[in-house]
Design an enzyme around this catalytic site. Structure first.
Site, PDB file in Angstrom:
ATOM      1  N   ASP A  52       0.873  -1.176   0.000  1.00 51.25           N
ATOM      2  CA  ASP A  52       0.000   0.000   0.000  1.00 51.25           C
ATOM      3  C   ASP A  52       0.911   1.229   0.000  1.00 51.25           C
ATOM      4  OD1 ASP A  52      -1.486  -2.240   0.999  1.00 51.25           O
ATOM      5  OD2 ASP A  52      -2.979  -0.883   1.833  1.00 51.25           O
ATOM      6  N   LYS A  62      -7.271   2.737  -3.516  1.00 51.71           N
ATOM      7  CA  LYS A  62      -7.698   2.731  -2.106  1.00 51.71           C
ATOM      8  C   LYS A  62      -8.170   4.116  -1.696  1.00 51.71           C
ATOM      9  CE  LYS A  62      -5.614   1.786   2.454  1.00 51.71           C
ATOM     10  NZ  LYS A  62      -4.412   1.236   3.114  1.00 51.71           N
ATOM     11  N   LYS A 106     -10.194  -0.810  -2.520  1.00 50.92           N
ATOM     12  CA  LYS A 106     -10.023  -1.003  -1.082  1.00 50.92           C
ATOM     13  C   LYS A 106     -10.545   0.225  -0.357  1.00 50.92           C
ATOM     14  CE  LYS A 106      -6.659  -1.767   2.633  1.00 50.92           C
ATOM     15  NZ  LYS A 106      -5.277  -2.142   2.981  1.00 50.92           N
TER      16      LYS A 106
END
Length: 215
Positions: free
Chosen positions: A84, A149, A178
């Site tokens: 991430d 995300k 996400k």
């Protein structure tokens, strides 16, 4: 199984070993490690299918692209296969789309070359309107990162249902979504999945799983 759709974020009250023990007990999709803890995670999770992910430029998004790529190289050398990372927040806040494309594309090319799945953290709350959010999704559709995300969960607002719905409408099927930040209950988790999230990030993962089992 809802637990296999949760990236479990550690509780600051736990030791790293306790964090991993809880992740194994609840069989989450993913946990997080850094260069100092990846060996501990590998040893404790041996035989498990839990993903060991890293986080880069988290949560501030202040590294230059060169610094970010150097960090990716370190993580690649250590064997991380999922990361991430936070987009440069100066570029996000000022809607500098060419710079956003350049960063997202460079990181994605690196990840393809090193067999890494990347989750691009936008901080949707910092974008001025839905048109700006759609533009980020358009850039993602050109680059095709593994995930887009919503947020770090460390800014002034976390995941929002309306943002996930917009992302689902805009993103191509190759890009997973996400949602992270402020998701604390099973009902919230279900709502995010219904709107299109593939994965959620949650420090309340245990409570969410236990609520799901009670239903």
């Amino acid at each position: 199984m809802i637990e296999k759709r949760i990236d479990y974020i550690d509780d600051p009250k736990d030791t790293y070993e306790q964090y991993l023990q809880k992740a194994m007990k609840y069989n989450f999709r993913c946990i997080f490690a850094n260069p100092e803890t990846i060996d501990i995670a590998r040893e404790m999770l041996k035989g498990s299918d839990i993903i060991i992910a890293g986080a880069i430029d988290f949560p501030l998004g202040v590294l230059t692209l060169e610094e970010k790529l150097n960090r990716f190289q370190l993580y690649a050398d250590l064997g991380f296969k999922e990361i991430d990372y936070v987009l440069c927040q100066k570029h996000v806040e000022n809607c500098q789309y060419e710079d956003i494309y350049k960063e997202m594309d460079a990181v994605h090319r690196f990840c393809i070359a090193h067999d890494i799945r990347e989750k691009v953290i936008v901080e949707m709350c910092k974008l001025k309107d839905d048109d700006a959010k759609r533009k980020i999704c358009e850039i993602a559709n050109q680059v095709k990162p593994s995930f887009l995300k919503t947020s770090t969960g460390k800014s002034w607002k976390g995941a929002q249902l309306e943002d996930v719905k917009l992302m689902k409408e805009c993103l191509c099927d190759d890009i997973k979504i996400k949602a992270a930040g402020g998701i604390k209950t099973y009902e919230q988790a279900k709502a995010f999945f219904k709107e299109g999230a593939d994965v959620i990030g949650a420090s309340a993962g245990i409570a969410i799983v236990e609520e799901s089992r009670d239903e």
